[in-house]
Every structure is written in C-alpha cells, then in structure tokens.
Design an enzyme around this catalytic site. Structure first.
Site, PDB file in Angstrom:
ATOM      1  N   LYS A   1       0.846  -1.190   0.000  1.00 41.36           N
ATOM      2  CA  LYS A   1       0.000   0.000   0.000  1.00 41.36           C
ATOM      3  C   LYS A   1       0.891   1.253   0.000  1.00 41.36           C
ATOM      4  O   LYS A   1       0.627   2.225  -0.712  1.00 41.36           O
ATOM      5  CB  LYS A   1      -0.896  -0.050   1.249  1.00 41.36           C
ATOM      6  CG  LYS A   1      -1.875   1.057   1.384  1.00 41.36           C
ATOM      7  CD  LYS A   1      -3.237   0.691   0.813  1.00 41.36           C
ATOM      8  CE  LYS A   1      -4.207   1.834   1.071  1.00 41.36           C
ATOM      9  NZ  LYS A   1      -5.062   2.147  -0.020  1.00 41.36           N
TER      10      LYS A   1
ATOM     11  N   LYS B   1      -9.208 -10.091  -6.288  1.00 44.42           N
ATOM     12  CA  LYS B   1     -10.332  -9.200  -6.613  1.00 44.42           C
ATOM     13  C   LYS B   1      -9.868  -7.762  -6.792  1.00 44.42           C
ATOM     14  O   LYS B   1     -10.373  -7.043  -7.628  1.00 44.42           O
ATOM     15  CB  LYS B   1     -11.478  -9.324  -5.607  1.00 44.42           C
ATOM     16  CG  LYS B   1     -11.113  -9.029  -4.184  1.00 44.42           C
ATOM     17  CD  LYS B   1     -12.298  -9.287  -3.268  1.00 44.42           C
ATOM     18  CE  LYS B   1     -11.859  -9.311  -1.827  1.00 44.42           C
ATOM     19  NZ  LYS B   1     -11.874 -10.599  -1.173  1.00 44.42           N
TER      20      LYS B   1
ATOM     21  N   LYS C   1      -1.032 -12.806  -9.307  1.00 43.03           N
ATOM     22  CA  LYS C   1      -1.963 -13.770  -8.715  1.00 43.03           C
ATOM     23  C   LYS C   1      -3.391 -13.273  -8.884  1.00 43.03           C
ATOM     24  O   LYS C   1      -3.628 -12.052  -8.913  1.00 43.03           O
ATOM     25  CB  LYS C   1      -1.630 -14.009  -7.240  1.00 43.03           C
ATOM     26  CG  LYS C   1      -2.124 -12.935  -6.304  1.00 43.03           C
ATOM     27  CD  LYS C   1      -2.549 -13.493  -4.947  1.00 43.03           C
ATOM     28  CE  LYS C   1      -3.479 -12.500  -4.285  1.00 43.03           C
ATOM     29  NZ  LYS C   1      -4.462 -12.990  -3.394  1.00 43.03           N
TER      30      LYS C   1
HETATM   31  P1  ADP Z   1      -8.281 -11.508  -2.809  1.00 42.86           P
HETATM   32  O1  ADP Z   1      -6.797 -11.467  -3.006  1.00 42.86           O
HETATM   33  O2  ADP Z   1      -9.001 -11.768  -4.071  1.00 42.86           O
HETATM   34  O3  ADP Z   1      -8.791 -10.283  -2.072  1.00 42.86           O
HETATM   35  P2  ADP Z   1      -8.703 -12.796  -0.280  1.00 42.86           P
HETATM   36  O4  ADP Z   1      -7.586 -12.013   0.312  1.00 42.86           O
HETATM   37  O5  ADP Z   1     -10.101 -12.490   0.148  1.00 42.86           O
HETATM   38  O6  ADP Z   1      -8.595 -12.742  -1.866  1.00 42.86           O
HETATM   39  O7  ADP Z   1      -8.396 -14.338  -0.003  1.00 42.86           O
HETATM   40  C1  ADP Z   1      -9.227 -15.307   0.590  1.00 42.86           C
HETATM   41  C2  ADP Z   1      -8.449 -16.610   0.635  1.00 42.86           C
HETATM   42  O8  ADP Z   1      -8.146 -17.041  -0.687  1.00 42.86           O
HETATM   43  C3  ADP Z   1      -7.101 -16.479   1.353  1.00 42.86           C
HETATM   44  O9  ADP Z   1      -6.811 -17.684   2.028  1.00 42.86           O
HETATM   45  C4  ADP Z   1      -6.128 -16.268   0.231  1.00 42.86           C
HETATM   46  O10 ADP Z   1      -4.819 -16.653   0.548  1.00 42.86           O
HETATM   47  C5  ADP Z   1      -6.721 -17.151  -0.855  1.00 42.86           C
HETATM   48  N1  ADP Z   1      -6.397 -16.649  -2.200  1.00 42.86           N
HETATM   49  C6  ADP Z   1      -6.720 -15.441  -2.713  1.00 42.86           C
HETATM   50  N2  ADP Z   1      -6.274 -15.321  -3.977  1.00 42.86           N
HETATM   51  C7  ADP Z   1      -5.628 -16.475  -4.259  1.00 42.86           C
HETATM   52  C8  ADP Z   1      -4.946 -16.955  -5.415  1.00 42.86           C
HETATM   53  N3  ADP Z   1      -4.841 -16.229  -6.527  1.00 42.86           N
HETATM   54  N4  ADP Z   1      -4.398 -18.189  -5.350  1.00 42.86           N
HETATM   55  C9  ADP Z   1      -4.506 -18.941  -4.231  1.00 42.86           C
HETATM   56  N5  ADP Z   1      -5.137 -18.555  -3.121  1.00 42.86           N
HETATM   57  C10 ADP Z   1      -5.712 -17.334  -3.125  1.00 42.86           C
END
Ligand code: ADP
Ligand code: TRP
Length: 335
Positions: free
Chosen positions: A114, A200, A197
C-alpha cells in the site's frame, strides 16, 4: 497430525473467485471432512480497512456467508461464524499489539504494498494493525493449522512470532503456534492477466457465482500465449492461463488433452479453447450455484447458522482469553 484448523475470508468485495476456491476454500472443505475440528469465519472487521459504506459492507458479508455455505462449509461439521459476533477477537488483538514491535509491523507486505502506491496519510491504522487482529483471530482458537493461500503466509508467520514473544514472557503453554497449510501447487493461482496472482483488487479474476455473461467476459478476456498471433501458429501450453484453468476445471481429460495437442500444433483457435473452458466452468460449479440459489431464499436459516456458530466460537474464544488475561495480570478478582 493436524486436529484443529481455522481460516477466514474478508468480505471486502465481490463474490469469491476460482483463486479463492482452489487456493484455499477447497482445502478447507476437505479438512472439514477429515479432521476433528474446523472453524471458518467471515472476517468482517477486517473489511473495514477498505469498506466504509454500510450497505456495501452488509451485502459483502451476506455474499461471503452464502458463498462459503454453497461451496460446502457445513455448520454441522464446522464452527461457522462472523468475526464481529465474537468480541474476544478485538480484546485479544489489543493485548497482542504489545508483544510485537512497530518495525516488525512495518515489514508486513500488505502495508508495504500500500505504501508503494499511497502516502502514509492515506493508510488507515486498521490496515497497519490488520495482521495483529489476524493473529488474534487465529490464536484465540489454538488451531494446529491455518489453511490459506500463499499470500497469507507472512501473516501466519507473524502470528507465530507474536505467540512466541508472548509465551517466552508468560509460559510456553499459553498460546499454540499454528502452521500455515498452503498447497504447493495451488497456493497461488494466476490471474486472467497471466502475470499476477488472481485477486479481486486486481480485477483479473474468474468468478464462481457471477452471471454466465460475466464469467464469459472474464474467460474471454483471459491472456493466452502472447507470441501466438494466428490460430495456425504453434502455441505454448505450459504456463498459459487458459490451460491452467482447464486443468483445474475441466473434468473431461480427453478434451483437455486434445485441446492441448491441437494448440501446440496450431490447429485450434483461442475461441474454441475458451468456449470449452466456459462450459467446463459452468459444469464444475453448477451444483454449488444451485445450492447458493436455495440458500439465498432462506435468511432465517442463515441467521440461525450464524447465531449458533457465534455461540460455539465464543465458548472457545473466552477460554483462551481468560487464560491470557490471567497470565498477564488482568485478573478480575483481588486477592
Ligand atoms: P483476494 O486477493 O481476491 O482479495 P482474499 O484475500 O479475500 O482474496 O483471499 C481469501 C483466501 O483465498 C485467502 O486464504 C487467500 O490466501 C486465498 N487466495 C486469494 N487469492 C488467491 C490466489 N490467486 N491463489 C490462491 N489462493 C488465493
Ligand atoms: N487475511 C485473510 C485474507 O485476506 C483473512 C483472514 C482474517 C484470515 N483472519 C484470518 C485467514 C485468520 C486465516 C486466519 O484472506
């Protein structure tokens, strides 16, 4: 041997995507069906770092509850709850903040990322403190393992550091050091941009519960082999996002093998590969989508599930909090 696992998802935006599912949620459901105790929760307090709109927050929370239940979290088998229903998370977080240094916190990725784009004046303290709240989320329930994607590894390591600092001062048995449970092959699912990766906040996702129209758009925007200009050019399959997604979603192995062979030769176009990916996606998630539609109609059921989950979580959480308060001298009686 892992006996107890815990994980959470922050309701900070749209519905869950296939990166969440294959990287974290699928493993969480498998654990639910194979170990003694699992706890899964909607980390709504964490969402406050970015969501400052009442209706949006409430919508996001409801969506994650529905997504989680539709994907297979079974409230009979797992303790399923909403973080803000268990006040012990906040209490423990305030206590734990005293057992980690400011400079350690400045090294956390979420804050550093950030800071790379925004000035300090635009970073709220909730974001800075987020990993301490996450440590409290975990340590309250003394799990052996925390099933998450790779991006959460540093947070689980910080949790261990905090627990270690605390135990060193007050006694080694008080807080249990958790292990991160991260899939070696699926811990980091690539996004549709083929570079970063799936996340969202990066807008490079393929949803699970979005409309067919949106999922079609997401799949058709997916990067393929950048060196392949025409359908007749031989293409690369390895590391190519559309084939990574086929491997995850397409249960028709013969079709996948055929598409890959023709792609390598240059005898199939991207459109066919993507049409088949869309079909595979809709087939894979159809039972989950149907279940979600049923759940959507039943607000009473959702409320009951969350109420019961909160009760069960509070019982466990208060045990740990009492133990911690006792150890540090916040005893409730004078003697
Ligand atoms: P985002 O990065 O989309 O905001 P979150 O932080 O809400 O996703 O992640 C929710 C769960 O999904 C966490 O355990 C996170 O490590 C896993 N996760 C999020 N994106 C990925 C990804 N691209 N590959 C594997 N695991 C992921
Ligand atoms: N930080 C996690 C994420 O963004 C969500 C989370 C909050 C969590 N508290 C947790 C995950 C405790 C595991 C354990 O995805």
């Amino acid at each position: 041997m892992i006996k107890r696992a815990l994980s959470g998802i922050t309701p900070s935006g749209s519905n869950l995507h296939i990166g969440n599912y294959f990287g974290a949620v699928k493993q969480q459901i498998e654990l639910q069906n194979s170990i003694d105790q699992t706890l899964y929760f909607v980390a709504d307090l964490h969402a406050l770092t970015t969501v400052h709109d009442k209706e949006q927050l409430q919508n996001n929370i409801r969506n994650v509850v529905l997504d989680y239940l539709a994907l297979g979290v079974d409230p009979e088998k797992s303790i399923f709850f909403r973080q803000s229903d268990v006040p012990q998370h906040c209490e423990l977080s305030v206590i734990l903040a005293n057992y980690i240094s400011f400079s350690h916190m400045q090294r956390m990725h979420a804050y550093k990322d950030k800071l790379a784009n925004d000035s300090e004046a635009d970073i709220n303290m909730g974001l800075f403190n987020y990993p301490i709240l996450m440590a409290a989320d975990i340590l309250l329930y003394q799990p052996d393992g925390v099933p998450v994607g790779e991006d959460q590894k540093q947070h689980v390591e910080l949790t261990r550091d905090i627990a270690q600092n605390f135990n060193k001062r007050y006694g080694s048995e008080i807080l249990k050091l958790p292990e991160p449970l991260i899939s070696k092959t699926l811990g980091k699912i690539i996004g549709t941009d083929g570079v970063r990766k799936m996340s969202k906040s990066l807008g490079n996702v393929i949803g699970i519960f979005d409309s067919e129209e949106i999922i079609r758009k997401q799949i058709f925007s997916c990067f393929t082999d950048p060196n392949r200009i025409k359908a007749t050019d031989p293409g690369k399959v390895e590391g190519n996002p559309v084939f990574i997604f086929h491997d995850l979603l397409n249960q028709n192995q013969e079709e996948v093998d055929d598409l890959k062979a023709r792609y390598i030769k240059g005898s199939v176009g991207d459109v066919e590969v993507k049409e088949k990916l869309l079909k595979a996606h809709l087939t894979y998630f159809q039972p989950f989508r149907e279940k979600r539609k049923e759940l959507e109609k039943n607000n009473k059921l959702l409320e009951n599930i969350l109420r019961q989950g909160a009760q069960r979580a509070q019982n466990l959480a208060s045990e740990t909090l009492n133990k911690v308060e006792e150890a540090i001298g916040l005893t409730k009686v004078f003697n």
